[in-house]
Structure formats: structure tokens, C-alpha cells
Design a protein around this motif. Structure first.
Motif, PDB file in Angstrom:
ATOM      1  N   SER A  28       2.187   2.231  11.210  1.00  0.00           N
ATOM      2  CA  SER A  28       3.426   2.892  10.799  1.00  0.00           C
ATOM      3  C   SER A  28       3.804   2.375   9.412  1.00  0.00           C
ATOM      4  O   SER A  28       3.770   1.165   9.171  1.00  0.00           O
ATOM      5  CB  SER A  28       4.557   2.608  11.795  1.00  0.00           C
ATOM      6  OG  SER A  28       4.274   3.190  13.066  1.00  0.00           O
ATOM      7  N   LEU A  29       4.150   3.296   8.533  1.00  0.00           N
ATOM      8  CA  LEU A  29       4.431   2.929   7.144  1.00  0.00           C
ATOM      9  C   LEU A  29       5.284   4.009   6.507  1.00  0.00           C
ATOM     10  O   LEU A  29       5.126   5.194   6.809  1.00  0.00           O
ATOM     11  CB  LEU A  29       3.117   2.771   6.375  1.00  0.00           C
ATOM     12  CG  LEU A  29       3.186   2.242   4.941  1.00  0.00           C
ATOM     13  CD1 LEU A  29       3.667   0.791   4.934  1.00  0.00           C
ATOM     14  CD2 LEU A  29       1.815   2.342   4.268  1.00  0.00           C
ATOM     15  N   THR A  30       6.187   3.605   5.626  1.00  0.00           N
ATOM     16  CA  THR A  30       7.057   4.560   4.932  1.00  0.00           C
ATOM     17  C   THR A  30       6.918   4.384   3.419  1.00  0.00           C
ATOM     18  O   THR A  30       6.897   3.264   2.919  1.00  0.00           O
ATOM     19  CB  THR A  30       8.528   4.356   5.330  1.00  0.00           C
ATOM     20  OG1 THR A  30       8.666   4.577   6.739  1.00  0.00           O
ATOM     21  CG2 THR A  30       9.434   5.325   4.590  1.00  0.00           C
ATOM     22  N   VAL A  37       4.187   2.263  -2.909  1.00  0.00           N
ATOM     23  CA  VAL A  37       3.902   1.341  -1.813  1.00  0.00           C
ATOM     24  C   VAL A  37       2.413   1.002  -1.855  1.00  0.00           C
ATOM     25  O   VAL A  37       1.560   1.888  -1.872  1.00  0.00           O
ATOM     26  CB  VAL A  37       4.270   1.943  -0.447  1.00  0.00           C
ATOM     27  CG1 VAL A  37       3.833   1.017   0.691  1.00  0.00           C
ATOM     28  CG2 VAL A  37       5.775   2.180  -0.373  1.00  0.00           C
ATOM     29  N   LEU A  39      -1.052  -0.560  -0.333  1.00  0.00           N
ATOM     30  CA  LEU A  39      -1.736  -0.810   0.937  1.00  0.00           C
ATOM     31  C   LEU A  39      -2.990  -1.604   0.609  1.00  0.00           C
ATOM     32  O   LEU A  39      -3.915  -1.097  -0.027  1.00  0.00           O
ATOM     33  CB  LEU A  39      -2.092   0.511   1.626  1.00  0.00           C
ATOM     34  CG  LEU A  39      -2.615   0.423   3.059  1.00  0.00           C
ATOM     35  CD1 LEU A  39      -1.632  -0.307   3.965  1.00  0.00           C
ATOM     36  CD2 LEU A  39      -2.902   1.814   3.615  1.00  0.00           C
ATOM     37  N   LYS A  47      -7.756   0.884   5.199  1.00  0.00           N
ATOM     38  CA  LYS A  47      -6.789   1.404   4.226  1.00  0.00           C
ATOM     39  C   LYS A  47      -7.213   2.757   3.653  1.00  0.00           C
ATOM     40  O   LYS A  47      -6.376   3.651   3.487  1.00  0.00           O
ATOM     41  CB  LYS A  47      -6.552   0.387   3.115  1.00  0.00           C
ATOM     42  CG  LYS A  47      -7.773   0.016   2.274  1.00  0.00           C
ATOM     43  CD  LYS A  47      -7.461  -1.114   1.318  1.00  0.00           C
ATOM     44  CE  LYS A  47      -8.611  -1.356   0.345  1.00  0.00           C
ATOM     45  NZ  LYS A  47      -9.872  -1.709   1.057  1.00  0.00           N
ATOM     46  N   ALA A 218       1.948  -3.389   2.013  1.00  0.00           N
ATOM     47  CA  ALA A 218       1.515  -3.602   3.389  1.00  0.00           C
ATOM     48  C   ALA A 218       0.078  -4.116   3.353  1.00  0.00           C
ATOM     49  O   ALA A 218      -0.748  -3.610   2.586  1.00  0.00           O
ATOM     50  CB  ALA A 218       1.587  -2.308   4.195  1.00  0.00           C
ATOM     51  N   ILE A 225      -1.681  -3.148  10.354  1.00  0.00           N
ATOM     52  CA  ILE A 225      -0.860  -3.773   9.319  1.00  0.00           C
ATOM     53  C   ILE A 225      -0.384  -5.120   9.842  1.00  0.00           C
ATOM     54  O   ILE A 225       0.286  -5.193  10.882  1.00  0.00           O
ATOM     55  CB  ILE A 225       0.337  -2.881   8.945  1.00  0.00           C
ATOM     56  CG1 ILE A 225      -0.160  -1.625   8.217  1.00  0.00           C
ATOM     57  CG2 ILE A 225       1.324  -3.638   8.058  1.00  0.00           C
ATOM     58  CD1 ILE A 225       0.929  -0.655   7.823  1.00  0.00           C
ATOM     59  N   HIS A 228       4.078  -6.863   5.846  1.00  0.00           N
ATOM     60  CA  HIS A 228       4.688  -5.809   5.038  1.00  0.00           C
ATOM     61  C   HIS A 228       5.970  -6.352   4.422  1.00  0.00           C
ATOM     62  O   HIS A 228       6.787  -6.958   5.120  1.00  0.00           O
ATOM     63  CB  HIS A 228       5.001  -4.590   5.915  1.00  0.00           C
ATOM     64  CG  HIS A 228       5.536  -3.417   5.154  1.00  0.00           C
ATOM     65  ND1 HIS A 228       6.288  -2.424   5.749  1.00  0.00           N
ATOM     66  CD2 HIS A 228       5.446  -3.089   3.845  1.00  0.00           C
ATOM     67  CE1 HIS A 228       6.615  -1.518   4.838  1.00  0.00           C
ATOM     68  NE2 HIS A 228       6.116  -1.903   3.675  1.00  0.00           N
TER      69      HIS A 228
END
Length: 267
Positions: A28-30, A37, A39, A47, A218, A225, A228
Motif C-alpha cells: 500500500s502506497l500513496t 515518492v 520506491l 519495485k 518507501a 514495504i 516508509h
């Protein structure tokens, strides 16, 4: 145009039965609108699978990918519509460009495919795109084979911007470039992100790069993950043992290359 990316409980499984492997495991990531952002992870961390799934190049096993509340993974069979929303810049700029097409033809094609107007309007659009990525107008007459690696990547970025996407995925965009060029490309991406208020998911194994360009970061390991937070804090004060190992390994792995990158960024 607002563009908030929300990845919810994403799972991507390769293989079946006893041979099944979760390349991405409940991620889960925003990516809030107008932010970058990062990664980060080693090769095989998952990734790039996340990147390809968000871009619509890989089907998710479960979970949701939302762009301003709209699920990209459901009912989005029109690849052109998906490409208008999400554009991906790949690691190797040479392989992602058609060697038979000039830079101008490549950008004109992108503009035409996504409603860039008549020939005159597209010609003006090509010039504007080259200016955006800090290339001279004469570059439009050249083919990829006549360009340096850094110039090719700038053309790839320009082609991406031609579509006016709501989200950009940058997948290891500096790893194929010389250390002396990496900083310039990162500077360009950071400037464009700020000027155009872009939403960017920046995929990399380079902690120096992500610390410079990302707002938050993250860290991925084995499809999950593990950490973060603020991009600078992740590098300066990592909490998870895996992140600590990545930070500790920077001088051994990148050595002078990291110093060169950081020097070019700061110059």
C-alpha cells in the motif's frame, strides 16, 4: 489537474501452485498530487513490478490502484486512455525510442496520438517540449543514434510530457547513464516536477538520488514495504535493518560514483 495515486493492498503473483511467488505482497502506497515518492530496493525487490502494474503493463493479482478515486485496474481495457493518465519513463532511453524516427517525429507522433492538433500546432508543441527538457530546437532533426545517453533520456521525458499525464512513473531513469550525467537528469526531473506540479513515482536503487529528488520514500524488500517516511530521514536515520544495510552499503557499492553524482547535483 489533480492526480492522487493510491495503491491499496497490491499483490502480484507469478507462477501457480507450489511454484507461485508474490513479487509484490500486500503493498500500500500513496503518491499525493504534486509530489515525488521514491520506491527504493535492490534488484528483485518488486519495485519495478509495482511500477509496471501501475502503468498497466502487468495485471495485478489482487488489490486496487486508484487515481483520484478511479480504479485503473478495472474497466480500463483502452490502453490509450490509460496512457493518457499514466506515463512511464524507462531505464534504457535507447531501447525505448524508435531508432528509425527522428526526435521531432517521435514527439510529433506522441502529440498526434493523444490529440495534439494539426501539423502546425504539433510543430509548435515539439519545439515547446524540447525547450522544457533543455534541448535545442535542432535536436528535432536528429535520430537516437546521434544523441548521448543523457540527451536520449531527455527526449524520453519530453515524449512522456507530450501526453500531459496525470502521473509519471520514472523507473531507474538514471541507472543507465554515466555518473556525470545522472545529476543533470535528476535536476531536470526535479525542476519539471516543481514547474508543472507533476505527481511522480520514482523507482530507483540509488539512495543518493531518492534523497535528493523525493519528498517521501518507501523501501521494498522481497515484495514488501519495510520502511516508509521522509526521504531525507530514511537515508540519514534509517530504522529498519534492511534500510540500514542499504545505507551502509552506499560507499562500497557506488564509491566515487555517488560522490560524483552528489557533486553534480550540488553544482
Amino acid at each position: 489537474m489533480m492526480a492522487d495515486l493510491v495503491i491499496e493492498n497490491l499483490v502480484v503473483t507469478f507462477g501457480r501452485g507450489h511454484h507461485a511467488v508474490n513479487a509484490v505482497d500486500d503493498v500500500s502506497l500513496t503518491v499525493p498530487h504534486g509530489t515525488t515518492v521514491g520506491l527504493v530496493g535492490e534488484s528483485g525487490s518488486g519495485k519495478s513490478t509495482v511500477a509496471r502494474t501501475v502503468a498497466g503493463l502487468q495485471k495485478p493479482t489482487s488489490g486496487r490502484i486508484l487515481l483520484d478515486g478511479k480504479d485503473l485496474a478495472v474497466g480500463r481495457r483502452d490502453r490509450r486512455a490509460h496512457a493518457r493518465d499514466v506515463q512511464m519513463i524507462f531505464q534504457d532511453p535507447y531501447s525505448s525510442l524508435n531508432p528509425r524516427m527522428s526526435v521531432g517525429e517521435t514527439l510529433d507522433e506522441a502529440l498526434a496520438t493523444h490529440g495534439g492538433g494539426n501539423a502546425r500546432a504539433r510543430a509548435a508543441g515539439v519545439k515547446e517540449l524540447l525547450e522544457l527538457v533543455r534541448l535545442k530546437p535542432g535536436v528535432s532533426e536528429l535520430h537516437p543514434s546521434s544523441l548521448s545517453g543523457g540527451m536520449r533520456q531527455r527526449v524520453a521525458i519530453a515524449r512522456c510530457l507530450a501526453v500531459k499525464p496525470r502521473l509519471i512513473i520514472a523507473d531507474e531513469i538514471t541507472s543507465a547513464l554515466d555518473a556525470s550525467v545522472q545529476g543533470a537528469v535528476l535536476n531536470l526531473m526535479r525542476d519539471l516536477q516543481r514547474e508543472l506540479e507533476l505527481s511522480v513515482l520514482f523507482i530507483t536503487h540509488n539512495l543518493a538520488a531518492v534523497r535528493y529528488i523525493a519528498d517521501t520514500t518507501a523501501v521494498m524488500r522481497n515484495g514488501e514495504i519495510v520502511e516508509h517516511g521522509d526521504a531525507d530521514a530514511i537515508v540519514s536515520n534509517p530504522v529498519h535493518p534492511y534500510t540500514q544495510a542499504l545505507v551502509a552499503a552506499i560507499p562500497r557499492i557506488q564509491n566515487a560514483g555517488t560522490d560524483s553524482l552528489l557533486h553534480s547535483i550540488g553544482s
